[in-house]
Write an enzyme that holds these catalytic residues in place. Sequence first.
Site, PDB file in Angstrom:
ATOM      1  N   HIS A  17     -45.463 -31.978  18.360  1.00  0.00           N
ATOM      2  CA  HIS A  17     -46.680 -31.944  17.293  1.00  0.00           C
ATOM      3  C   HIS A  17     -46.439 -32.303  16.190  1.00  0.00           C
ATOM      4  O   HIS A  17     -45.415 -32.065  15.658  1.00  0.00           O
ATOM      5  CB  HIS A  17     -47.935 -31.098  17.768  1.00  0.00           C
ATOM      6  CG  HIS A  17     -47.246 -29.514  17.531  1.00  0.00           C
ATOM      7  ND1 HIS A  17     -47.001 -29.038  16.163  1.00  0.00           N
ATOM      8  CD2 HIS A  17     -47.009 -28.500  18.236  1.00  0.00           C
ATOM      9  CE1 HIS A  17     -46.565 -27.744  16.180  1.00  0.00           C
ATOM     10  NE2 HIS A  17     -46.410 -27.591  17.726  1.00  0.00           N
ATOM     11  N   HIS A  20     -43.790 -30.011  14.393  1.00  0.00           N
ATOM     12  CA  HIS A  20     -42.305 -30.314  14.678  1.00  0.00           C
ATOM     13  C   HIS A  20     -41.854 -31.513  13.640  1.00  0.00           C
ATOM     14  O   HIS A  20     -40.704 -31.481  13.179  1.00  0.00           O
ATOM     15  CB  HIS A  20     -41.990 -30.830  15.948  1.00  0.00           C
ATOM     16  CG  HIS A  20     -42.426 -29.560  17.141  1.00  0.00           C
ATOM     17  ND1 HIS A  20     -43.500 -29.665  18.003  1.00  0.00           N
ATOM     18  CD2 HIS A  20     -42.087 -28.396  17.032  1.00  0.00           C
ATOM     19  CE1 HIS A  20     -43.515 -28.685  18.574  1.00  0.00           C
ATOM     20  NE2 HIS A  20     -42.639 -27.876  18.278  1.00  0.00           N
ATOM     21  N   CYS A 125     -45.188 -11.179  24.885  1.00  0.00           N
ATOM     22  CA  CYS A 125     -46.098 -12.732  24.939  1.00  0.00           C
ATOM     23  C   CYS A 125     -45.133 -13.856  25.583  1.00  0.00           C
ATOM     24  O   CYS A 125     -44.188 -13.966  25.041  1.00  0.00           O
ATOM     25  CB  CYS A 125     -46.502 -13.097  23.590  1.00  0.00           C
ATOM     26  SG  CYS A 125     -47.164 -14.899  23.498  1.00  0.00           S
ATOM     27  N   CYS A 128     -44.457 -17.020  23.506  1.00  0.00           N
ATOM     28  CA  CYS A 128     -43.379 -16.542  22.475  1.00  0.00           C
ATOM     29  C   CYS A 128     -42.097 -16.160  22.866  1.00  0.00           C
ATOM     30  O   CYS A 128     -41.074 -16.334  22.248  1.00  0.00           O
ATOM     31  CB  CYS A 128     -43.687 -15.416  21.446  1.00  0.00           C
ATOM     32  SG  CYS A 128     -45.364 -15.660  20.450  1.00  0.00           S
ATOM     33  N   CYS A 143     -51.779 -11.727  21.356  1.00  0.00           N
ATOM     34  CA  CYS A 143     -50.703 -12.428  20.601  1.00  0.00           C
ATOM     35  C   CYS A 143     -51.206 -12.645  18.998  1.00  0.00           C
ATOM     36  O   CYS A 143     -51.939 -13.448  19.181  1.00  0.00           O
ATOM     37  CB  CYS A 143     -49.759 -13.589  21.459  1.00  0.00           C
ATOM     38  SG  CYS A 143     -48.747 -14.378  20.115  1.00  0.00           S
ATOM     39  N   HIS A 146     -50.549 -16.807  19.291  1.00  0.00           N
ATOM     40  CA  HIS A 146     -51.231 -17.674  20.500  1.00  0.00           C
ATOM     41  C   HIS A 146     -52.509 -16.986  20.930  1.00  0.00           C
ATOM     42  O   HIS A 146     -53.356 -17.823  21.565  1.00  0.00           O
ATOM     43  CB  HIS A 146     -50.255 -17.682  21.718  1.00  0.00           C
ATOM     44  CG  HIS A 146     -49.115 -18.205  21.449  1.00  0.00           C
ATOM     45  ND1 HIS A 146     -47.855 -17.857  21.106  1.00  0.00           N
ATOM     46  CD2 HIS A 146     -48.765 -19.664  21.501  1.00  0.00           C
ATOM     47  CE1 HIS A 146     -46.895 -18.666  20.887  1.00  0.00           C
ATOM     48  NE2 HIS A 146     -47.409 -19.919  20.988  1.00  0.00           N
ATOM     49  N   LYS A 296     -53.141 -22.301  12.488  1.00  0.00           N
ATOM     50  CA  LYS A 296     -51.961 -22.825  12.662  1.00  0.00           C
ATOM     51  C   LYS A 296     -52.351 -24.359  13.830  1.00  0.00           C
ATOM     52  O   LYS A 296     -52.803 -24.071  14.545  1.00  0.00           O
ATOM     53  CB  LYS A 296     -50.828 -22.280  13.472  1.00  0.00           C
ATOM     54  CG  LYS A 296     -49.842 -22.862  13.565  1.00  0.00           C
ATOM     55  CD  LYS A 296     -48.618 -21.751  14.338  1.00  0.00           C
ATOM     56  CE  LYS A 296     -47.621 -22.582  15.061  1.00  0.00           C
ATOM     57  NZ  LYS A 296     -46.982 -21.547  15.972  1.00  0.00           N
ATOM     58  N   LYS A 299     -50.113 -27.193  20.073  1.00  0.00           N
ATOM     59  CA  LYS A 299     -50.708 -27.814  21.115  1.00  0.00           C
ATOM     60  C   LYS A 299     -51.808 -26.799  21.712  1.00  0.00           C
ATOM     61  O   LYS A 299     -52.865 -27.238  22.355  1.00  0.00           O
ATOM     62  CB  LYS A 299     -49.547 -28.153  21.932  1.00  0.00           C
ATOM     63  CG  LYS A 299     -49.967 -29.510  23.169  1.00  0.00           C
ATOM     64  CD  LYS A 299     -50.142 -30.461  22.649  1.00  0.00           C
ATOM     65  CE  LYS A 299     -50.870 -31.375  23.617  1.00  0.00           C
ATOM     66  NZ  LYS A 299     -51.379 -32.608  22.865  1.00  0.00           N
TER      67      LYS A 299
HETATM   68  N1  MSP Z   1     -37.574 -22.528  19.794  1.00  0.00           N
HETATM   69  C1  MSP Z   1     -38.187 -21.806  18.797  1.00  0.00           C
HETATM   70  C2  MSP Z   1     -37.211 -21.980  17.511  1.00  0.00           C
HETATM   71  C3  MSP Z   1     -35.613 -21.709  18.026  1.00  0.00           C
HETATM   72  S1  MSP Z   1     -34.687 -21.736  16.914  1.00  0.00           S
HETATM   73  C4  MSP Z   1     -33.107 -21.197  17.276  1.00  0.00           C
HETATM   74  C5  MSP Z   1     -39.496 -22.436  18.258  1.00  0.00           C
HETATM   75  N2  MSP Z   1     -39.721 -23.537  18.849  1.00  0.00           N
HETATM   76  S2  MSP Z   1     -41.220 -24.171  18.307  1.00  0.00           S
HETATM   77  O1  MSP Z   1     -41.352 -25.387  19.168  1.00  0.00           O
HETATM   78  O2  MSP Z   1     -42.414 -23.105  18.623  1.00  0.00           O
HETATM   79  O3  MSP Z   1     -41.296 -24.229  16.807  1.00  0.00           O
HETATM   80  C6  MSP Z   1     -40.355 -25.223  16.265  1.00  0.00           C
HETATM   81  C7  MSP Z   1     -40.536 -25.222  14.822  1.00  0.00           C
HETATM   82  O4  MSP Z   1     -41.748 -25.898  14.499  1.00  0.00           O
HETATM   83  C8  MSP Z   1     -40.541 -23.896  14.087  1.00  0.00           C
HETATM   84  O5  MSP Z   1     -39.798 -23.753  13.106  1.00  0.00           O
HETATM   85  C9  MSP Z   1     -41.980 -23.559  13.856  1.00  0.00           C
HETATM   86  O6  MSP Z   1     -42.196 -22.788  12.727  1.00  0.00           O
HETATM   87  C10 MSP Z   1     -42.491 -25.123  13.506  1.00  0.00           C
HETATM   88  N3  MSP Z   1     -43.897 -25.201  13.575  1.00  0.00           N
HETATM   89  C11 MSP Z   1     -44.565 -25.136  14.721  1.00  0.00           C
HETATM   90  N4  MSP Z   1     -46.116 -25.215  14.265  1.00  0.00           N
HETATM   91  C12 MSP Z   1     -45.975 -25.575  13.052  1.00  0.00           C
HETATM   92  C13 MSP Z   1     -47.045 -26.008  12.135  1.00  0.00           C
HETATM   93  N5  MSP Z   1     -48.446 -25.975  12.603  1.00  0.00           N
HETATM   94  N6  MSP Z   1     -46.757 -26.218  10.822  1.00  0.00           N
HETATM   95  C14 MSP Z   1     -45.303 -26.440  10.606  1.00  0.00           C
HETATM   96  N7  MSP Z   1     -44.351 -25.774  11.394  1.00  0.00           N
HETATM   97  C15 MSP Z   1     -44.811 -25.345  12.377  1.00  0.00           C
HETATM   98  O7  MSP Z   1     -39.950 -21.463  17.622  1.00  0.00           O
END
Ligand code: MSP
Length: 503
Positions: A17, A20, A125, A128, A143, A146, A296, A299
């Site tokens: 999304h 990322h 959770c 998470c 959580c 979530h 936030k 998905k």
């Molecule tokens: N898999 C773990 C990270 C492991 S690193 C050794 C994880 N994955 S995640 O897919 O949930 O998130 C990946 C990154 O995307 C994280 O840095 C998270 O903060 C970021 N984001 C997820 N949603 C976000 C927003 N809505 N806005 C900006 N970034 C956010 O956590």
Amino acid sequence: MSYYITTSISYVNGVPHLGHAYEAIATDILARHKRQTGEDVFFLTGTDEHGEPVADAARAQGLEPQELADRNSARFIALMQQLEISNDFFIRTTDERHKQRVQQVLQRVHDRDYTYEGVYEGWYCPRCADFKVENEILDGNRCPIHEIELTREQEQNWFFRLSAFQEPLERLFDERPDFVMPQHRFNEARAFIASGLEDVSLTRAHLKWGVEVPWDRSQVFYVWFDALLNYYTALGFAREGEDLTDRYWPATYHIIGKDILKFHTVFWPALLMAAELEVPRHVFVHGFLLAGDGRKMSKSLGNVLDPFEVLERFGADALRHYLVREVSFGQDGPVSGDAFLARYDSELANEYGNLASRTLNMLERYCDGVVPAVATQEGLRAEFSGLFERVDELLSRAEISLALEEIWGHVRRLNRYVEEQTPWAIARDGARAGELAEVLATLAEGLRVVTVALVPYMPSKTAELLDALAARERTERAFAAQGWGGRVSALAPLFPKAAAEAR
Ligand code: MSP
């Protein structure tokens, strides 16, 4: 000096999304900028494929975890390409070579007596893949991220002696005030440590989808330890037949979101110390992109602005520009389709795109398409001097929004310069040919300079424009005293005003 920069690695329980995309874009800007200044850069991104969330999501879809991981990892790789992310490697934690190196490092931690067996119980959770501490749990045992109900879990597993690193971590934070950035995140991490560190569970007994614990095959490592180690393991196999560890370790920057602060600024340095490895130089913590309702974007909350859609219609550069401009890096900020269109129109189509086409058109019309090889105007030269140094300084602190603001101020300055000088009026007076040449040489040079500065932000459109300006090779990072005499060529509108039709 080498510059090793990473994004966090994304879970593959869902598709990518905008959050990322945001992290990858920010990291890419820093990597591209450092390459532009001639540094030896290594940029890593990838996917986090083990753990409960992936196993659960696969089960729900009737797939094997590896199948789901393959499918979604491919989506992340595709997103990286569409966003024009210039990563040097894409790590997947299901790679055998990663798993072996994880086992080696954690075996060392075990051999050095930083592990012990115990019983873990806590509120957990599954999304998470994390136990929650009391003060972060929402009403109704939910959580904080979530908003789903937490489950009470208990099991026999191995612990990591995080508490043994209380003092070493305090020392790290005392000695390195820029270890965590921005400042308020440093304070947050420091406060977490000061509140007293408890040992954490390192392995899982009930889960099979993970890296086996070499000294106890009935367990797999807790996904976070496996995941964090990606930053280290990747250097061992990113280049066939070569080990890049000595060249790039420790990482210069980990770019992460605020929800994973504790893992990266507390667990991670402690784990590295336990394994006798150097800790990273900086962790930069960005905020969240928020949906209209202030929550936030993710998905699971179903409020997603799909990056693939935006990319399809407007291309990578427009999305990259929008996110960095709209949300000040390090803070949270709302994003929306309407705000995207408004900024696209006003800044990309009008301010930058228009400046580019106007400049090229005037060069064509008044100078036979050749940048006059005459002195540029002194006043403007002075205003532009130091631009690259300021941008460099900001980007060395990962301040991508502030640096873009600085550059954008110069884009706007050039538009004002056109309005002040009115080259079309000068052109009507044959006696003022010298003046006209100076104005257009200055404008061409100003446009070249802002465009070179914008390369890390908008790699495609800037390349097109530098080509049209016949300035592809002229990447020097200063405002030249003299126009360069190149033959420019026509350029289709860089950012056609599509917004009206798209609304
Ligand atoms: N898999 C773990 C990270 C492991 S690193 C050794 C994880 N994955 S995640 O897919 O949930 O998130 C990946 C990154 O995307 C994280 O840095 C998270 O903060 C970021 N984001 C997820 N949603 C976000 C927003 N809505 N806005 C900006 N970034 C956010 O956590």
